[in-house]
Design a protein around this motif. Structure first.
Motif, PDB file in Angstrom:
ATOM      1  N   ALA A  94       0.836  -1.200   0.000  1.00  0.00           N
ATOM      2  CA  ALA A  94       0.000   0.000   0.000  1.00  0.00           C
ATOM      3  C   ALA A  94       0.876   1.258   0.000  1.00  0.00           C
ATOM      4  O   ALA A  94       0.556   2.249  -0.662  1.00  0.00           O
ATOM      5  N   GLN A  95       1.987   1.213   0.729  1.00  0.00           N
ATOM      6  CA  GLN A  95       2.898   2.367   0.770  1.00  0.00           C
ATOM      7  C   GLN A  95       3.548   2.598  -0.599  1.00  0.00           C
ATOM      8  O   GLN A  95       3.660   3.724  -1.047  1.00  0.00           O
ATOM      9  N   ILE A  96       3.942   1.511  -1.257  1.00  0.00           N
ATOM     10  CA  ILE A  96       4.526   1.620  -2.602  1.00  0.00           C
ATOM     11  C   ILE A  96       3.501   2.236  -3.559  1.00  0.00           C
ATOM     12  O   ILE A  96       3.815   3.121  -4.357  1.00  0.00           O
ATOM     13  N   GLU A  97       2.265   1.777  -3.458  1.00  0.00           N
ATOM     14  CA  GLU A  97       1.185   2.304  -4.295  1.00  0.00           C
ATOM     15  C   GLU A  97       0.968   3.794  -4.021  1.00  0.00           C
ATOM     16  O   GLU A  97       0.835   4.602  -4.931  1.00  0.00           O
ATOM     17  N   ARG A  98       0.963   4.169  -2.727  1.00  0.00           N
ATOM     18  CA  ARG A  98       0.790   5.571  -2.356  1.00  0.00           C
ATOM     19  C   ARG A  98       1.939   6.418  -2.917  1.00  0.00           C
ATOM     20  O   ARG A  98       1.728   7.492  -3.454  1.00  0.00           O
ATOM     21  N   ASP A  99       3.167   5.909  -2.794  1.00  0.00           N
ATOM     22  CA  ASP A  99       4.340   6.636  -3.291  1.00  0.00           C
ATOM     23  C   ASP A  99       4.275   6.822  -4.811  1.00  0.00           C
ATOM     24  O   ASP A  99       4.642   7.878  -5.332  1.00  0.00           O
ATOM     25  N   ARG A 100       3.801   5.788  -5.508  1.00  0.00           N
ATOM     26  CA  ARG A 100       3.688   5.873  -6.960  1.00  0.00           C
ATOM     27  C   ARG A 100       2.708   6.984  -7.343  1.00  0.00           C
ATOM     28  O   ARG A 100       2.974   7.790  -8.239  1.00  0.00           O
ATOM     29  N   HIS A 101       1.600   7.052  -6.642  1.00  0.00           N
ATOM     30  CA  HIS A 101       0.614   8.087  -6.940  1.00  0.00           C
ATOM     31  C   HIS A 101       1.114   9.467  -6.506  1.00  0.00           C
ATOM     32  O   HIS A 101       0.776  10.469  -7.133  1.00  0.00           O
TER      33      HIS A 101
END
Length: 160
Positions: free
Chosen positions: A62-69
């Motif tokens: 979820a953190q990786i996804e948040r960082d990507r966005h």
């Protein structure tokens, strides 16, 4: 300058193109913000419902996804700043940011990389960043110049 094979040349409204680009960029900003919020909520839910290694993996994803966005959001905000600097109120004789360049292979709006836009007259215009390879090839050129890009010759029919 009006050419018989490009009747739409005089009809392209630069302010309208700028507005279309702003709408594309705003949509990217909104989408990135919503996705960041969703990823953060997902990470928070993982924290409540899971235990052990599975919890850590879910949170990390979820953190990786948040960082990507967050990266996409930063990119969209930079595009918005670039658009704010573009002046479309003055015609220009040579290709520079804010120019609409009509070629034998399409119409380009030197602005931001917003992709293909359709004008109110149905003309397809490609919004490209001044840093893009095609814009770099066209930069500083004027009506009547030829530019070779990707082994294709682009003849500049009009610059506005």
């Amino acid at each position: 300058m009006h050419h018989t094979n490009t009747p739409e040349t005089g009809a392209i409204n630069k302010q309208h193109l700028l507005n279309l680009c702003q709408a594309v960029v705003q949509e990217r900003v909104d989408t990135a913000r919503q996705a960041m919020t969703a990823a953060q909520e997902s990470a928070n839910e993982e924290g409540k419902s899971s235990a052990g290694d599975k919890y850590e993996t879910g949170r990390a994803m979820a953190q990786i996804e948040r960082d990507r966005h967050a990266y996409l959001l930063a990119d969209a905000l930079t595009m918005a700043q670039d658009l704010a600097r573009i002046r479309v109120d003055k015609p220009c004789a040579t290709v520079l940011p804010g120019s609409v360049v009509t070629t034998n292979r399409g119409v380009f709006f030197i602005s931001v990389g917003a992709g293909k836009l359709l004008t109110d007259t149905g003309t397809a215009v490609f919004a490209v960043s001044p840093a893009s390879p095609i814009a770099q090839a066209l930069a500083g050129k004027t009506t009547g110049n030829d530019v070779v890009f990707n082994k294709q010759t682009y003849i500049i029919l009009a610059v506005d």
